[in-house]
Design a protein around this motif. Structure first.
Motif, mmCIF file in Angstrom:
data_model
loop_
_atom_site.group_PDB
_atom_site.id
_atom_site.type_symbol
_atom_site.label_atom_id
_atom_site.label_comp_id
_atom_site.label_asym_id
_atom_site.label_seq_id
_atom_site.Cartn_x
_atom_site.Cartn_y
_atom_site.Cartn_z
ATOM 1 N N UNK A 148 0.803 -1.225 0.000
ATOM 2 C CA UNK A 148 0.000 0.000 0.000
ATOM 3 C C UNK A 148 0.834 1.272 0.000
ATOM 4 N N UNK A 149 1.917 1.287 0.800
ATOM 5 C CA UNK A 149 2.696 2.524 0.944
ATOM 6 C C UNK A 149 3.256 2.993 -0.394
ATOM 7 N N UNK A 150 3.916 2.137 -1.182
ATOM 8 C CA UNK A 150 4.461 2.611 -2.459
ATOM 9 C C UNK A 150 3.393 3.138 -3.409
ATOM 10 N N UNK A 151 2.237 2.483 -3.478
ATOM 11 C CA UNK A 151 1.237 2.929 -4.447
ATOM 12 C C UNK A 151 0.634 4.273 -4.026
ATOM 13 N N UNK A 152 0.494 4.505 -2.742
ATOM 14 C CA UNK A 152 0.007 5.806 -2.290
ATOM 15 C C UNK A 152 1.050 6.881 -2.579
ATOM 16 N N UNK A 153 2.329 6.547 -2.402
ATOM 17 C CA UNK A 153 3.387 7.505 -2.701
ATOM 18 C C UNK A 153 3.382 7.879 -4.181
ATOM 19 N N UNK A 154 3.166 6.903 -5.046
ATOM 20 C CA UNK A 154 3.089 7.189 -6.478
ATOM 21 C C UNK A 154 1.877 8.059 -6.791
ATOM 22 N N UNK A 155 0.748 7.737 -6.184
ATOM 23 C CA UNK A 155 -0.471 8.522 -6.416
ATOM 24 C C UNK A 155 -0.290 9.958 -5.949
ATOM 25 N N UNK A 156 0.382 10.117 -4.807
ATOM 26 C CA UNK A 156 0.636 11.453 -4.287
ATOM 27 C C UNK A 156 1.530 12.249 -5.234
ATOM 28 N N UNK A 157 2.420 11.541 -5.952
ATOM 29 C CA UNK A 157 3.362 12.229 -6.833
ATOM 30 C C UNK A 157 2.668 12.826 -8.056
ATOM 31 N N UNK A 158 1.706 12.099 -8.644
ATOM 32 C CA UNK A 158 1.053 12.658 -9.833
ATOM 33 C C UNK A 158 -0.371 13.153 -9.566
ATOM 34 N N UNK A 159 -0.893 12.913 -8.364
ATOM 35 C CA UNK A 159 -2.186 13.462 -7.976
ATOM 36 C C UNK A 159 -3.339 12.509 -8.235
ATOM 37 N N UNK A 160 -4.240 12.353 -7.271
ATOM 38 C CA UNK A 160 -5.373 11.431 -7.446
ATOM 39 C C UNK A 160 -6.331 11.852 -8.546
ATOM 40 N N UNK A 161 -6.370 13.134 -8.890
ATOM 41 C CA UNK A 161 -7.255 13.573 -9.970
ATOM 42 C C UNK A 161 -6.856 12.931 -11.296
ATOM 43 N N UNK A 162 -5.536 12.763 -11.500
ATOM 44 C CA UNK A 162 -5.072 12.115 -12.731
ATOM 45 C C UNK A 162 -5.520 10.657 -12.768
ATOM 46 N N UNK A 163 -5.529 10.010 -11.607
ATOM 47 C CA UNK A 163 -5.989 8.621 -11.537
ATOM 48 C C UNK A 163 -7.471 8.537 -11.906
ATOM 49 N N UNK A 164 -8.294 9.458 -11.375
ATOM 50 C CA UNK A 164 -9.725 9.475 -11.705
ATOM 51 C C UNK A 164 -9.938 9.739 -13.188
ATOM 52 N N UNK A 165 -9.135 10.635 -13.758
ATOM 53 C CA UNK A 165 -9.262 10.944 -15.182
ATOM 54 C C UNK A 165 -8.943 9.716 -16.027
#
Length: 685
Positions: free
Chosen positions: A403-420
């Motif tokens: 979990x920790x690495x994937x949250x760190x990656x998400x934090x780096x490019x922003x959760x909005x990009x993931x939703x998009x």
């Protein structure tokens, strides 16, 4: 067909003959026929849902509860049609609706015997009666049949009249037509019938209730054998073949109509309620096999449900859709279509997060990342097993679903990009709040199995999303949107193919990912090879927790079994795109060798706290390496204690390595320069 009863039948036939011979002259007779008001010539038929090859998946009764399936005469066994015409109306092709010879014979036999010996009704007259649901024995009813039959012959072809008989002939109960009868009594379409089956279907309509095979087997058999005898007499069947047919038992029970893919069938009908036929992209054989698998998957599991979705990711066509195990199982809420229900995806979005990070140039599969406690603006996630691995390659981090690495990656490019990216993949997303947070990458969002399969189909297709389709007549010209680059999509597939299969599953390189939502409410497994993608969801339809249900242990075995029922082996994945960088960590450019979160460190102010290991964690000791610890907050120097005994004193750094005696439960304490302290209890393994 029911016989005319009583002595009055002869007078009826005589009257009919008189009408034909002298209806006040030819012209007045023609005018009398032309003035006939016909009943509707297009009776309502059962709505049908068929698979990609035209095989029946499900049918619905007409408004009055009858099974009346549309019939194509060219798809009815010719032997049955020949038996029917020979037994019921040998001059069907030549008469004009009424057969004078048959009527004269019937009249003579009735006059000689004082009772009806044979009927004079033609097939056209029988169609006239069936269209109007009229009677046979009343004078007025017989006259009406004659008149309607004569008019039918003027407005319809012989084949159209035969088609109406094949559609309307009664077969007992709520069965009408040869297709409904063949499916109910033999479990198959009437395209290929044995002589015994064909003869039985000819015989039943003459007296449908008294010859029902499930209620009057002896009468049904005797009537069948009389048809066979006539077929031998007129050279339709060899004597030896008829003898063998007579030895066949008649069906002892009525079979259920096909009811495959009930959820998707209902969706198709609701989407176009006036359409008489819905052709889907499903494969009936595969659908049936996976429905059997679904029933086995929940066997002995109270209230557990399962949903399975199979698609050809090259075309986007859905090949099987199992919405639940047991459509009518109310105890499991089988009526709920779990392929479209919105649920938490658990870890199944992690591959998309990694793919986006690869595309953003933030990381590579061989990039090193810290798996340690981190705080992301007050959000401090933990790994599912509450263990931390320290420095690890991203490839391994995804395979271990950390979990920790994937949250760190998400934090780096922003959760909005993931939703998009999810929306570009065509997923329907239900967000708990107004703005997406980092928890989205760990399943903090509502999605459906159908949406996840569409996402994984996009990854399998080289990063391009196409909408999943289940209507055979759907739009095949739709242009897909790119979600990931071809390189990132291939890298994700390569990583997921390195996951070990569940115990007992084939040792293949299926690219798959599992997930478990918070509270064990949803267990997921989604995988793909070079051609197909399959998604499996397991849980309870009402969303209550299922203790002990994990994606890897519960859903993954079903995923591998589903692939085994789809085909004997996996299709090879595509080769790596030319631009793929297949190198080790040491060969990567310096910025890609190690991933460093932008804002993932504890702020060193305020009272101290044990940052790693967190309170309640389980930590695996490596022989000779000691225990790596970290303090956040507080003021140096620090003193570290294990079970109250000082181990390290005067430490200026926030990280330290403590020598440990061995496995077991310990209490770890840290004291800063101002005497403030913090404590964490942990288990060493």
């Amino acid at each position: 067909m029911r016989r005319v009863a009583g002595r009055g039948a002869g007078w009826i036939l005589a009257l009919a003959a008189g009408l034909m011979l002298a209806a006040h002259g030819r012209d007045r007779f023609d005018a009398w026929v032309e003035a006939t008001d016909l009943p509707p010539l297009a009776p309502a038929t059962s709505v049908e849902v068929q698979d990609r090859d035209g095989r029946l998946l499900r049918a619905y009764t007409v408004a009055d509860g009858r099974w009346r399936l549309d019939v194509d005469p060219t798809r009815v066994d010719p032997g049955f049609v020949a038996m029917l015409l020979t037994y019921e109306d040998r001059r069907f092709r030549s008469h004009s609706g009424v057969d004078p010879r048959a009527m004269a014979r019937a009249f003579a036999q009735a006059a000689w015997n004082g009772r009806v010996v044979s009927g004079g009704s033609t097939l056209t007259m029988q169609v006239a009666r069936l269209l109007e649901e009229g009677t046979t024995g009343e004078v007025a009813g017989k006259l009406r049949q004659i008149r309607v039959a004569l008019k039918l012959e003027r407005v319809l072809t012989k084949d159209e009249i035969l088609s109406l008989y094949l559609l309307l002939a009664p077969y007992g109960g709520n069965l009408e037509g040869v297709r409904a009868a063949s499916l109910a009594w033999f479990g198959k379409e009437p395209a290929r019938l044995t002589p015994a089956e064909a003869a039985l279907l000819v015989a039943i309509p003459q007296s449908p209730e008294s010859r029902r095979p499930d209620r009057a087997a002896d009468r049904a058999r005797d009537a069948r054998d009389r048809v066979l005898a006539r077929a031998v007499r007129f050279g339709l069947v060899e004597a030896e073949e008829a003898e063998a047919a007579r030895s066949e038992p008649v069906p002892g029970r009525r079979l259920a109509f096909p009811a495959h893919a009930p959820h998707l069938a209902d969706r198709a009908r609701a989407g176009d309620p006036l359409a008489p036929l819905h052709r889907l992209t499903l494969d009936r054989g595969l659908q049936a096999r996976l429905e059997d698998l679904a029933a086995l998957a929940v066997l002995g599991r109270d209230q557990m449900q399962v949903a399975i979705l199979v698609a050809d990711h090259a075309s986007g066509e859905i090949l099987a859709s199992v919405g639940s195990a047991g459509f009518r199982d109310d105890g499991r809420q089988g009526f709920v279509d779990m392929t479209v229900a919105m649920r938490s995806p658990g870890s199944t979005l992690k591959p998309l997060v990694y793919g986006l990070a690869f595309d953003q140039g933030l990381a590579h599969p061989e990039t090193l990342v810290d798996d340690r406690p981190m705080d992301f603006g007050g959000y401090a996630p933990q790994n599912f097993d509450r263990l931390y691995r320290g420095e690890i390659r991203l490839r391994e981090a995804l395979q271990l679903s950390l979990n920790i690495p994937v949250v760190a990656l998400t934090e780096a490019f922003g959760p909005a990009r993931l939703l998009l990216a999810m929306e570009r993949a065509g997923m329907v997303v239900r967000l708990p709040g107004e703005r997406p947070g980092l928890a989205v990458s760990l399943g903090g969002v509502g999605v459906s199995l159908e949406g996840l399969v569409q996402l994984y189909a996009a990854i399998a297709r080289g990063g391009v999303a196409l909408p999943l389709t289940w209507r055979a007549e759907g739009d095949r010209e739709a242009q897909g949107q790119r979600v990931l680059s071809a390189v990132a999509a291939w890298q994700i597939g390569d990583i997921l193919a390195g996951l070990a299969p569940p115990p007992g599953a084939p040792a293949n390189r299926l690219s798959y990912k599992t997930g478990t939502s918070y509270g064990h409410r949803d267990a997921w497994a989604i995988g793909y090879d070079g051609r197909h993608v399959i998604g499996v969801w397991m849980g309870r339809a009402d969303g209550t927790p299922v203790p002990g249900a994990f994606g890897a242990d519960t859903a993954a075995p079903v995923l591998f079994q589903a692939f085994a029922r789809l085909k004997p082996g996996l299709d090879a994945p595509p080769p790596a795109p030319a631009a793929t960088r297949l190198v080790s960590n040491a060969e990567l450019p310096a910025p890609l060798r190690r991933f460093r979160p932008r804002e993932a460190a504890f702020a060193p102010e305020g009272a101290p706290s044990v940052a790693f290991p967190p309170d309640g964690a389980e930590v695996e000791l490596i022989a000779g390496a000691g225990l790596k610890v970290r303090v956040s907050g507080g003021k140096a120097p620090f003193t570290w204690l294990v079970d109250g005994a000082p181990v390290v004193t005067g430490a200026r750094d926030r990280e330290a390595v403590l020598a440990m005696a061995g496995a077991g439960f310990v209490t770890l304490s840290v004291i800063d320069a101002e005497g403030r302290s913090a404590r964490a209890g942990l288990r060493l393994r």
